[in-house]
Design an enzyme around this catalytic site. Structure first.
Site, PDB file in Angstrom:
ATOM      1  N   HIS A   1       0.828  -1.216   0.000  1.00 31.33           N
ATOM      2  CA  HIS A   1       0.000   0.000   0.000  1.00 31.33           C
ATOM      3  C   HIS A   1       0.862   1.265   0.000  1.00 31.33           C
ATOM      4  CE1 HIS A   1      -4.049   1.415   0.103  1.00 31.33           C
ATOM      5  NE2 HIS A   1      -4.060   1.839   1.346  1.00 31.33           N
TER       6      HIS A   1
ATOM      7  N   ASN B   1      -6.347   7.619   3.353  1.00 28.38           N
ATOM      8  CA  ASN B   1      -7.722   8.068   3.120  1.00 28.38           C
ATOM      9  C   ASN B   1      -7.914   9.568   3.248  1.00 28.38           C
ATOM     10  OD1 ASN B   1      -8.334   5.412   2.673  1.00 28.38           O
ATOM     11  ND2 ASN B   1      -9.331   5.106   4.636  1.00 28.38           N
TER      12      ASN B   1
ATOM     13  N   ASP C   1      -0.636   2.489  -5.202  1.00 26.32           N
ATOM     14  CA  ASP C   1      -0.755   1.059  -5.461  1.00 26.32           C
ATOM     15  C   ASP C   1      -2.093   0.770  -6.118  1.00 26.32           C
ATOM     16  OD1 ASP C   1      -1.907   1.734  -2.788  1.00 26.32           O
ATOM     17  OD2 ASP C   1      -2.518  -0.362  -2.854  1.00 26.32           O
TER      18      ASP C   1
ATOM     19  N   ASN D   1     -10.199   5.542  -1.734  1.00 25.87           N
ATOM     20  CA  ASN D   1     -10.502   6.636  -0.808  1.00 25.87           C
ATOM     21  C   ASN D   1      -9.457   7.747  -0.840  1.00 25.87           C
ATOM     22  OD1 ASN D   1     -12.918   5.501   0.076  1.00 25.87           O
ATOM     23  ND2 ASN D   1     -11.871   4.291   1.637  1.00 25.87           N
TER      24      ASN D   1
END
Length: 159
Positions: free
Chosen positions: A19, A48, A73, A94
């Site tokens: 991530h 986010n 990613d 998000n």
């Protein structure tokens, strides 16, 4: 000038996560470059809420959204696939949603880095998978280097 925002999560526990591919690319670009046409950003707001940092940096450096490149990613891509696109949907991401909200548009570039999905029989959810470190056989260093090369190519061809 190009604002390159690498998405990820702050903290040692996330440093080599799939991530955090965006963070890793920004680190590689920082290692390769000293100033010039790039502004490098690693939002410390967690994935986010990335838009808060990206929006503030774009305003500070007076960079229009079309000169923002978000590196992130992509679990829907096979490991190693890299795709540069401008604008488009947010695909339920998000971090991208937050950036679009703070920039007031979806008209920014994205460099999507394929990190794959859990293989058949792997009990992890996609979220757990991307929040895990790259495996040794993933050759993350080569993937990150290729993504940094793609950013450099973009910069070289941008007037």
């Amino acid at each position: 000038m190009l604002l390159v925002a690498g998405l990820g999560n702050p903290g040692r526990e996330y440093a080599r996560n799939r991530h955090n591919a965006g963070y890793l690319v920004v680190d590689e670009l920082a290692r390769r470059h000293d100033g010039g046409k790039l502004v490098l950003l690693k939002p410390e707001t967690y994935m986010n809420e990335s838009g808060r940092s990206v929006g503030a940096a774009a305003a500070f450096f007076k960079v229009e959204p079309e000169h923002v490149l978000v590196v992130h990613d992509e679990g829907d891509f096979d490991l190693g696939r890299i795709e540069l696109k401008h604008g488009g949907g947010l695909a339920g991401h998000n971090g991208l949603r937050s950036i679009a909200q703070h920039l007031g548009t979806q008209d920014f570039a994205r460099l999507r880095i394929g990190v794959g999905r859990p293989e058949r029989g792997d009990p992890r959810t996609l979220a757990d998978y991307v929040l895990a470190d790259f495996d040794a056989h993933d050759d993350a260093d080569a993937l990150i280097a290729r993504a940094a090369d793609a950013v450099e190519e973009l910069v070289a061809t941008t007037p």
